[in-house]
Design an enzyme around this catalytic site. Structure first.
Site, PDB file in Angstrom:
ATOM      1  N   LYS A   1     -14.711 -30.578   7.243  1.00 13.87           N
ATOM      2  CA  LYS A   1     -15.893 -31.258   6.710  1.00 13.87           C
ATOM      3  C   LYS A   1     -15.766 -32.771   6.829  1.00 13.87           C
ATOM      4  O   LYS A   1     -14.685 -33.318   6.616  1.00 13.87           O
ATOM      5  CB  LYS A   1     -16.011 -30.853   5.229  1.00 13.87           C
ATOM      6  CG  LYS A   1     -17.328 -31.175   4.591  1.00 13.87           C
ATOM      7  CD  LYS A   1     -17.334 -30.792   3.113  1.00 13.87           C
ATOM      8  CE  LYS A   1     -16.673 -31.861   2.254  1.00 13.87           C
ATOM      9  NZ  LYS A   1     -17.246 -32.027   0.924  1.00 13.87           N
TER      10      LYS A   1
ATOM     11  N   LYS B   1     -15.599 -38.013   2.425  1.00 21.86           N
ATOM     12  CA  LYS B   1     -15.428 -39.450   2.204  1.00 21.86           C
ATOM     13  C   LYS B   1     -14.041 -39.823   1.689  1.00 21.86           C
ATOM     14  O   LYS B   1     -13.660 -40.976   1.748  1.00 21.86           O
ATOM     15  CB  LYS B   1     -16.519 -40.005   1.305  1.00 21.86           C
ATOM     16  CG  LYS B   1     -16.559 -39.457  -0.085  1.00 21.86           C
ATOM     17  CD  LYS B   1     -17.667 -40.136  -0.834  1.00 21.86           C
ATOM     18  CE  LYS B   1     -18.351 -39.201  -1.804  1.00 21.86           C
ATOM     19  NZ  LYS B   1     -17.454 -38.441  -2.663  1.00 21.86           N
TER      20      LYS B   1
ATOM     21  N   LYS C   1      -7.693 -29.255  -2.432  1.00 23.38           N
ATOM     22  CA  LYS C   1      -7.270 -30.576  -2.908  1.00 23.38           C
ATOM     23  C   LYS C   1      -5.808 -30.556  -3.374  1.00 23.38           C
ATOM     24  O   LYS C   1      -5.115 -31.558  -3.257  1.00 23.38           O
ATOM     25  CB  LYS C   1      -8.171 -31.073  -4.045  1.00 23.38           C
ATOM     26  CG  LYS C   1      -9.618 -31.265  -3.630  1.00 23.38           C
ATOM     27  CD  LYS C   1      -9.968 -32.706  -3.331  1.00 23.38           C
ATOM     28  CE  LYS C   1     -11.367 -32.785  -2.754  1.00 23.38           C
ATOM     29  NZ  LYS C   1     -11.732 -33.957  -2.055  1.00 23.38           N
TER      30      LYS C   1
HETATM   31  P1  ATP Z   1     -14.379 -35.941  -1.393  1.00 24.45           P
HETATM   32  O1  ATP Z   1     -13.928 -36.141  -0.006  1.00 24.45           O
HETATM   33  O2  ATP Z   1     -13.939 -37.014  -2.324  1.00 24.45           O
HETATM   34  O3  ATP Z   1     -14.065 -34.582  -1.916  1.00 24.45           O
HETATM   35  P2  ATP Z   1     -17.005 -35.450  -0.426  1.00 24.45           P
HETATM   36  O4  ATP Z   1     -17.181 -36.295   0.761  1.00 24.45           O
HETATM   37  O5  ATP Z   1     -16.715 -34.014  -0.191  1.00 24.45           O
HETATM   38  O6  ATP Z   1     -15.949 -36.080  -1.386  1.00 24.45           O
HETATM   39  P3  ATP Z   1     -18.697 -35.157  -2.700  1.00 24.45           P
HETATM   40  O7  ATP Z   1     -18.856 -36.242  -3.650  1.00 24.45           O
HETATM   41  O8  ATP Z   1     -17.715 -34.093  -3.085  1.00 24.45           O
HETATM   42  O9  ATP Z   1     -18.313 -35.655  -1.250  1.00 24.45           O
HETATM   43  O10 ATP Z   1     -20.082 -34.477  -2.380  1.00 24.45           O
HETATM   44  C1  ATP Z   1     -21.326 -34.913  -2.817  1.00 24.45           C
HETATM   45  C2  ATP Z   1     -22.391 -33.977  -2.336  1.00 24.45           C
HETATM   46  O11 ATP Z   1     -22.522 -34.113  -0.930  1.00 24.45           O
HETATM   47  C3  ATP Z   1     -22.107 -32.501  -2.585  1.00 24.45           C
HETATM   48  O12 ATP Z   1     -23.316 -31.852  -2.874  1.00 24.45           O
HETATM   49  C4  ATP Z   1     -21.540 -32.047  -1.286  1.00 24.45           C
HETATM   50  O13 ATP Z   1     -21.741 -30.674  -1.101  1.00 24.45           O
HETATM   51  C5  ATP Z   1     -22.321 -32.884  -0.292  1.00 24.45           C
HETATM   52  N1  ATP Z   1     -21.549 -33.141   0.909  1.00 24.45           N
HETATM   53  C6  ATP Z   1     -20.432 -33.894   1.012  1.00 24.45           C
HETATM   54  N2  ATP Z   1     -19.945 -33.909   2.251  1.00 24.45           N
HETATM   55  C7  ATP Z   1     -20.791 -33.139   2.968  1.00 24.45           C
HETATM   56  C8  ATP Z   1     -20.831 -32.753   4.329  1.00 24.45           C
HETATM   57  N3  ATP Z   1     -19.923 -33.146   5.185  1.00 24.45           N
HETATM   58  N4  ATP Z   1     -21.853 -31.962   4.725  1.00 24.45           N
HETATM   59  C9  ATP Z   1     -22.797 -31.560   3.862  1.00 24.45           C
HETATM   60  N5  ATP Z   1     -22.808 -31.883   2.560  1.00 24.45           N
HETATM   61  C10 ATP Z   1     -21.828 -32.652   2.115  1.00 24.45           C
END
Ligand code: ATP
Ligand code: LTN
Length: 337
Positions: free
Chosen positions: A202, A205, A120
């Site tokens: 990954k 969002k 980040k």
């Molecule tokens: P950001 O992009 O803001 O960092 P994010 O999309 O990574 O957010 P989080 O809020 O950090 O989402 O994640 C919420 C939960 O969903 C966590 O347990 C994370 O491991 C899971 N998660 C998020 N994106 C994925 C993905 N692409 N595949 C599997 N698990 C995910």
């Protein structure tokens, strides 16, 4: 004399997602879907981690909308708000309070090693704020404040749960058995859903690439378009091999997760089929998976009064547990309580 047998208390689960963007297929498969499976057997506490979201700059109006929408999505995915505790993190101030205290039992070196912090900071070079650095401490507070036994997370968050365990053990080492040391639960399928356009990163969002990222509330035609355009390889085989075939492996993973079968079963089902057959089949499976969630969320969002009632009740129940933990911690540390 009549004997009364106490029922064994249920084990507790805590997890959260931050409202930093629109929820994606990754958030659903990697997190929410697994939360559903736990609600019978465990006492579950699920939160909308809005305090975590502000480590990256947020538009106030959008943050408010997404926080509410995320709560509605939890419910429309099938989380029962009476059986589980569903709440918004900033509504329970004890999280931030415990986070400060735990920060004094967390080492600079430990936080510097966190992969998410490194990622980040590279992506937000103009805003490497202290919150981004101490983020895992707040996450440890979220978990330890409820004495959670189990923390279901995607692959990327395992390191933070490990750190939480280290903080808990360190604190317990000084003051006795204060915190339960939690375990991470990483799902066997779907722990890492990758972008459809860039399957080496990954599906995330807060870094939405328009075609690579399937949003939970996307319309069926958009979902189909994104899957049809998914990046694959020049080979023809539908075979799971993350290293050499990241695009196809990701599609296999998504199909398996969406239909509830294994990777092997997916490969057997599509043996001899072309990518041109496979990609829309994955799209259709995802459309069916997400259809009820989108429809229910749209319905729920129309009743703001009901949502307000749910998050207020959730915060009250969460605070009841959280405040007791904080009082205990303060006493142990030596604060006058
Ligand atoms: P950001 O992009 O803001 O960092 P994010 O999309 O990574 O957010 P989080 O809020 O950090 O989402 O994640 C919420 C939960 O969903 C966590 O347990 C994370 O491991 C899971 N998660 C998020 N994106 C994925 C993905 N692409 N595949 C599997 N698990 C995910
Ligand atoms: N840090 C997590 C979201 C999160 C979380 C938590 C997950 C905040 N608090 C407590 C599990 C338990 C993330 O970035 N995905």
């Amino acid at each position: 004399m009549e004997q009364t047998t106490q029922p064994t208390p249920k084990k507790r689960i805590l997890s959260a997602i931050k409202p930093s963007g629109e929820l994606t297929l990754g958030s659903y498969i990697g997190a929410i879907r697994n939360w559903l499976a736990f609600q019978e057997e465990y006492e579950c506490v699920y939160c909308v981690a809005d305090l975590h979201a502000i480590t990256v700059r947020q538009d106030p109006k959008e943050l408010r909308r997404r926080s509410l929408e995320q709560l509605a999505t939890y419910i429309s995915s099938g989380l029962d708000y009476e059986k589980n505790i569903l709440f918004i993190q900033s509504h329970v101030p004890a999280h931030a309070e415990l986070s400060w205290m735990l920060g004094c039992y967390t080492m600079f070196g430990e936080l510097s090693r966190m992969t998410q912090f490194k990622d980040k900071s590279a992506k937000n070079a103009d805003n490497i704020n202290a919150g981004l650095f101490t983020y895992p401490v707040l996450m440890a507070a979220d978990i330890l404040i409820y004495n959670a036994d189990l923390v279901p997370v995607g692959d990327d968050q395992k390191q933070h749960v490990e750190l939480t365990r280290d903080i808990a053990n360190r604190f317990n080492g000084v003051y006795g058995n204060v915190f339960k040391v939690p375990e991470a639960f990483v799902p066997p399928v779907g722990a890492r859903i990758m972008s459809l356009q860039n399957p080496e990163s990954k599906m995330s969002k807060s870094e939405v690439d328009a075609n690579g990222c399937v949003l939970l509330l996307d319309k069926p035609e958009d979902i189909m378009r994104k899957f049809k355009r998914a990046v694959t390889d020049s080979d023809r085989e539908i075979r799971f091999d993350r290293e050499n075939k990241p695009g196809i492996s990701n599609l296999i993973e998504i199909y398996a997760a969406a239909t509830g079968i294994t990777r092997e079963e997916t490969m057997a089902q599509f043996e001899g089929k072309s990518y041109g057959d496979f990609k829309p089949a994955v799209g259709e499976a995802v459309v069916e998976l997400l259809r009820p969630i989108r429809e229910n969320t749209e319905r729920l969002l129309k009743d703001k009064g009901e949502l307000e009632r749910i998050y207020k009740e959730g915060a009250m129940r969460a605070a009841h547990i959280a405040d007791r933990t904080v009082a205990k911690v303060k006493k142990k540390i030596g604060f006058i309580v």
